[in-house]
Design a protein around this motif. Structure first.
Motif, PDB file in Angstrom:
ATOM      1  N   SER A  23      -3.321   4.853  -3.145  1.00 51.68           N
ATOM      2  CA  SER A  23      -2.824   5.231  -1.826  1.00 51.68           C
ATOM      3  C   SER A  23      -1.989   4.110  -1.229  1.00 51.68           C
ATOM      4  O   SER A  23      -2.478   2.999  -0.989  1.00 51.68           O
ATOM      5  CB  SER A  23      -3.992   5.555  -0.888  1.00 51.68           C
ATOM      6  OG  SER A  23      -3.551   5.651   0.444  1.00 51.68           O
ATOM      7  N   GLU A  24      -0.689   4.363  -1.010  1.00 53.39           N
ATOM      8  CA  GLU A  24       0.158   3.360  -0.365  1.00 53.39           C
ATOM      9  C   GLU A  24      -0.315   3.107   1.066  1.00 53.39           C
ATOM     10  O   GLU A  24      -0.229   1.980   1.571  1.00 53.39           O
ATOM     11  CB  GLU A  24       1.619   3.840  -0.361  1.00 53.39           C
ATOM     12  CG  GLU A  24       2.241   3.902  -1.743  1.00 53.39           C
ATOM     13  CD  GLU A  24       3.697   4.296  -1.681  1.00 53.39           C
ATOM     14  OE1 GLU A  24       4.225   4.406  -0.552  1.00 53.39           O
ATOM     15  OE2 GLU A  24       4.297   4.492  -2.749  1.00 53.39           O
ATOM     16  N   TYR A  25      -0.787   4.137   1.724  1.00 47.57           N
ATOM     17  CA  TYR A  25      -1.255   3.982   3.111  1.00 47.57           C
ATOM     18  C   TYR A  25      -2.412   2.996   3.170  1.00 47.57           C
ATOM     19  O   TYR A  25      -2.416   2.064   3.986  1.00 47.57           O
ATOM     20  CB  TYR A  25      -1.682   5.339   3.680  1.00 47.57           C
ATOM     21  CG  TYR A  25      -2.170   5.276   5.103  1.00 47.57           C
ATOM     22  CD1 TYR A  25      -1.275   5.207   6.169  1.00 47.57           C
ATOM     23  CD2 TYR A  25      -3.530   5.261   5.395  1.00 47.57           C
ATOM     24  CE1 TYR A  25      -1.716   5.145   7.479  1.00 47.57           C
ATOM     25  CE2 TYR A  25      -3.984   5.192   6.690  1.00 47.57           C
ATOM     26  CZ  TYR A  25      -3.078   5.132   7.731  1.00 47.57           C
ATOM     27  OH  TYR A  25      -3.521   5.064   9.017  1.00 47.57           O
ATOM     28  N   TYR A  26      -3.407   3.180   2.292  1.00 46.99           N
ATOM     29  CA  TYR A  26      -4.555   2.271   2.295  1.00 46.99           C
ATOM     30  C   TYR A  26      -4.144   0.882   1.850  1.00 46.99           C
ATOM     31  O   TYR A  26      -4.557  -0.130   2.430  1.00 46.99           O
ATOM     32  CB  TYR A  26      -5.658   2.817   1.385  1.00 46.99           C
ATOM     33  CG  TYR A  26      -6.741   3.545   2.127  1.00 46.99           C
ATOM     34  CD1 TYR A  26      -7.921   2.911   2.480  1.00 46.99           C
ATOM     35  CD2 TYR A  26      -6.585   4.880   2.498  1.00 46.99           C
ATOM     36  CE1 TYR A  26      -8.915   3.565   3.170  1.00 46.99           C
ATOM     37  CE2 TYR A  26      -7.566   5.554   3.187  1.00 46.99           C
ATOM     38  CZ  TYR A  26      -8.736   4.889   3.528  1.00 46.99           C
ATOM     39  OH  TYR A  26      -9.724   5.543   4.222  1.00 46.99           O
ATOM     40  N   GLN A  27      -3.315   0.782   0.828  1.00 46.60           N
ATOM     41  CA  GLN A  27      -2.937  -0.521   0.311  1.00 46.60           C
ATOM     42  C   GLN A  27      -2.057  -1.293   1.300  1.00 46.60           C
ATOM     43  O   GLN A  27      -2.162  -2.509   1.412  1.00 46.60           O
ATOM     44  CB  GLN A  27      -2.205  -0.359  -1.030  1.00 46.60           C
ATOM     45  CG  GLN A  27      -3.061   0.208  -2.151  1.00 46.60           C
ATOM     46  CD  GLN A  27      -4.250  -0.673  -2.479  1.00 46.60           C
ATOM     47  OE1 GLN A  27      -4.166  -1.895  -2.448  1.00 46.60           O
ATOM     48  NE2 GLN A  27      -5.382  -0.047  -2.817  1.00 46.60           N
ATOM     49  N   ASP A  28      -1.193  -0.593   2.016  1.00 45.29           N
ATOM     50  CA  ASP A  28      -0.259  -1.264   2.921  1.00 45.29           C
ATOM     51  C   ASP A  28      -0.839  -1.546   4.297  1.00 45.29           C
ATOM     52  O   ASP A  28      -0.377  -2.458   4.982  1.00 45.29           O
ATOM     53  CB  ASP A  28       1.015  -0.424   3.086  1.00 45.29           C
ATOM     54  CG  ASP A  28       1.844  -0.386   1.817  1.00 45.29           C
ATOM     55  OD1 ASP A  28       1.585  -1.229   0.935  1.00 45.29           O
ATOM     56  OD2 ASP A  28       2.716   0.483   1.710  1.00 45.29           O
ATOM     57  N   PHE A  29      -1.833  -0.764   4.719  1.00 45.01           N
ATOM     58  CA  PHE A  29      -2.359  -0.912   6.074  1.00 45.01           C
ATOM     59  C   PHE A  29      -3.832  -1.337   6.063  1.00 45.01           C
ATOM     60  O   PHE A  29      -4.174  -2.432   6.506  1.00 45.01           O
ATOM     61  CB  PHE A  29      -2.184   0.396   6.861  1.00 45.01           C
ATOM     62  CG  PHE A  29      -0.746   0.743   7.107  1.00 45.01           C
ATOM     63  CD1 PHE A  29      -0.062   0.176   8.174  1.00 45.01           C
ATOM     64  CD2 PHE A  29      -0.071   1.594   6.269  1.00 45.01           C
ATOM     65  CE1 PHE A  29       1.265   0.484   8.407  1.00 45.01           C
ATOM     66  CE2 PHE A  29       1.264   1.910   6.488  1.00 45.01           C
ATOM     67  CZ  PHE A  29       1.933   1.357   7.557  1.00 45.01           C
ATOM     68  N   TYR A  30      -4.728  -0.497   5.551  1.00 47.02           N
ATOM     69  CA  TYR A  30      -6.160  -0.793   5.611  1.00 47.02           C
ATOM     70  C   TYR A  30      -6.514  -2.032   4.790  1.00 47.02           C
ATOM     71  O   TYR A  30      -7.121  -2.983   5.302  1.00 47.02           O
ATOM     72  CB  TYR A  30      -6.958   0.410   5.113  1.00 47.02           C
ATOM     73  CG  TYR A  30      -7.246   1.421   6.193  1.00 47.02           C
ATOM     74  CD1 TYR A  30      -8.533   1.619   6.665  1.00 47.02           C
ATOM     75  CD2 TYR A  30      -6.225   2.181   6.752  1.00 47.02           C
ATOM     76  CE1 TYR A  30      -8.801   2.544   7.661  1.00 47.02           C
ATOM     77  CE2 TYR A  30      -6.474   3.100   7.745  1.00 47.02           C
ATOM     78  CZ  TYR A  30      -7.766   3.278   8.206  1.00 47.02           C
ATOM     79  OH  TYR A  30      -8.019   4.187   9.187  1.00 47.02           O
ATOM     80  N   ARG A  32      -4.670  -4.358   3.468  1.00 44.50           N
ATOM     81  CA  ARG A  32      -3.979  -5.570   3.916  1.00 44.50           C
ATOM     82  C   ARG A  32      -4.680  -6.193   5.118  1.00 44.50           C
ATOM     83  O   ARG A  32      -4.710  -7.419   5.269  1.00 44.50           O
ATOM     84  CB  ARG A  32      -2.523  -5.243   4.266  1.00 44.50           C
ATOM     85  CG  ARG A  32      -1.785  -6.411   4.875  1.00 44.50           C
ATOM     86  CD  ARG A  32      -0.345  -6.056   5.177  1.00 44.50           C
ATOM     87  NE  ARG A  32       0.445  -5.997   3.951  1.00 44.50           N
ATOM     88  CZ  ARG A  32       1.772  -5.827   3.932  1.00 44.50           C
ATOM     89  NH1 ARG A  32       2.440  -5.684   5.073  1.00 44.50           N
ATOM     90  NH2 ARG A  32       2.436  -5.797   2.801  1.00 44.50           N
ATOM     91  N   HIS A  55     -14.658   0.942  11.440  1.00 40.15           N
ATOM     92  CA  HIS A  55     -14.168   0.423  10.161  1.00 40.15           C
ATOM     93  C   HIS A  55     -15.032  -0.726   9.673  1.00 40.15           C
ATOM     94  O   HIS A  55     -15.549  -1.508  10.461  1.00 40.15           O
ATOM     95  CB  HIS A  55     -12.722  -0.061  10.308  1.00 40.15           C
ATOM     96  CG  HIS A  55     -11.799   0.963  10.873  1.00 40.15           C
ATOM     97  ND1 HIS A  55     -11.265   1.972  10.114  1.00 40.15           N
ATOM     98  CD2 HIS A  55     -11.326   1.149  12.127  1.00 40.15           C
ATOM     99  CE1 HIS A  55     -10.484   2.734  10.872  1.00 40.15           C
ATOM    100  NE2 HIS A  55     -10.513   2.249  12.105  1.00 40.15           N
TER     101      HIS A  55
END
Length: 285
Positions: A23-30, A32, A55
């Motif tokens: 998931s780019e969303y998880y890798q780029d936001f969560y 990170r 979280h």
């Protein structure tokens, strides 16, 4: 958002590890930001949709059932929390809440404007005015009985109600009928956002904080000690006045801390003090 409202959902049940890794969303936001596991829920309350998300960092384990149940109780109470917040935010509700808080204070609080008009008296202030001859409220005006103290008090109130409040750190003393200092009076400005609750015209207000002084102990003659204190109690009182803690006084006297606590209670009873700070004020000289 598709799940029924009113329930907390642990996201790891919907997004397993192999999905998170891709998931780019998880890798780029969560990931990170150091987050991995989350748990969220939504509750509908009238026209409001309240969403709660919690979280956990990457190195924490997924949410277990007991944790989800605890978060579920918080979600269930979320509408109540917002109702309390909305009530407190309403201007008409703040004044009674502030008055209730001030009434709970043991120290007298008198809210006045720069013309000495009284806007509020708490319960302790009403009790003090009933028993005091040094200060009074007549025709909704606050004043000191002593003609020499009255103008000083009026000036201090005007100073703290000025555009740039000037606060005198030293107290003002109202005198009794014998000309002795009886009441210690501090005057401080009321914050503008609080002044609005007492006066709709938003004019500056001052808080007058009077309190009865402790009488200075008589100087002991020979072996006589003030307030009929025992020798150990007198040593403890002077030790506390010199800046020692109760534990340090116990070590110096070679007794247990429980003995010192008992002696402090006895000093309170004999002097009329209510706290160690009062003992310090009595014996610091």
């Amino acid at each position: 958002m598709r799940e029924p409202s009113g329930h907390m959902y642990a996201m790891h049940r919907y997004l397993p590890d192999h999905v998170i890794e891709r998931s780019e969303y998880y890798q780029d936001f969560y990931i990170r930001e150091g987050l991995r596991y989350s748990c969220g829920g939504m509750v509908v309350d009238g026209d409001f949709r309240l969403i709660m998300a919690v979280h956990r960092p990457v190195n924490h384990v997924p949410y277990d059932d007991s944790t989800i149940q605890a978060l579920q109780r918080v979600l269930d109470h979320l509408p109540n929390i917002f109702r309390v917040r909305q009530t407190a935010a309403q201007a008409h509700a703040r004044t009674p809440m502030m008055a209730a808080a001030l009434d709970a204070l043991p120290r007298a609080v008198i809210v006045v404007d720069d013309e000495m008009r009284v806007h509020y008296l708490n319960a302790a202030a009403n009790t003090m005015l009933e028993r005091s001859t040094e200060i009074r409220v007549q025709s909704n005006r606050f004043a000191a009985a002593d003609p020499h103290v009255a103008p000083q008090l009026k000036k201090r109130i005007r100073d703290v109600c000025a555009a740039c409040p000037a606060v005198e750190p030293l107290p003002l003393y109202a005198l009794d009928s014998a000309g002795r200092p009886a009441l210690e009076i501090h005057v401080v400005p009321l914050k503008p956002q609080l002044s609005l609750q007492f006066d709709r015209q938003t004019r500056p207000l001052a808080m007058v904080l009077p309190r009865r002084r402790f009488q200075d102990p008589a100087q002991p003659e020979g072996s006589e000690r003030p307030f009929s204190l025992s020798r150990a109690e007198m040593a403890l009182a002077t030790g506390l006045a010199s800046g020692l803690t109760p534990a340090q006084c116990a070590d110096r006297a070679g007794v247990r801390i429980s003995t010192v606590r008992s002696q402090i209670k006895s000093i309170f009873a004999k002097t009329g003090a209510r706290r160690i700070a009062d003992i310090v004020a009595l014996f610091s000289d």
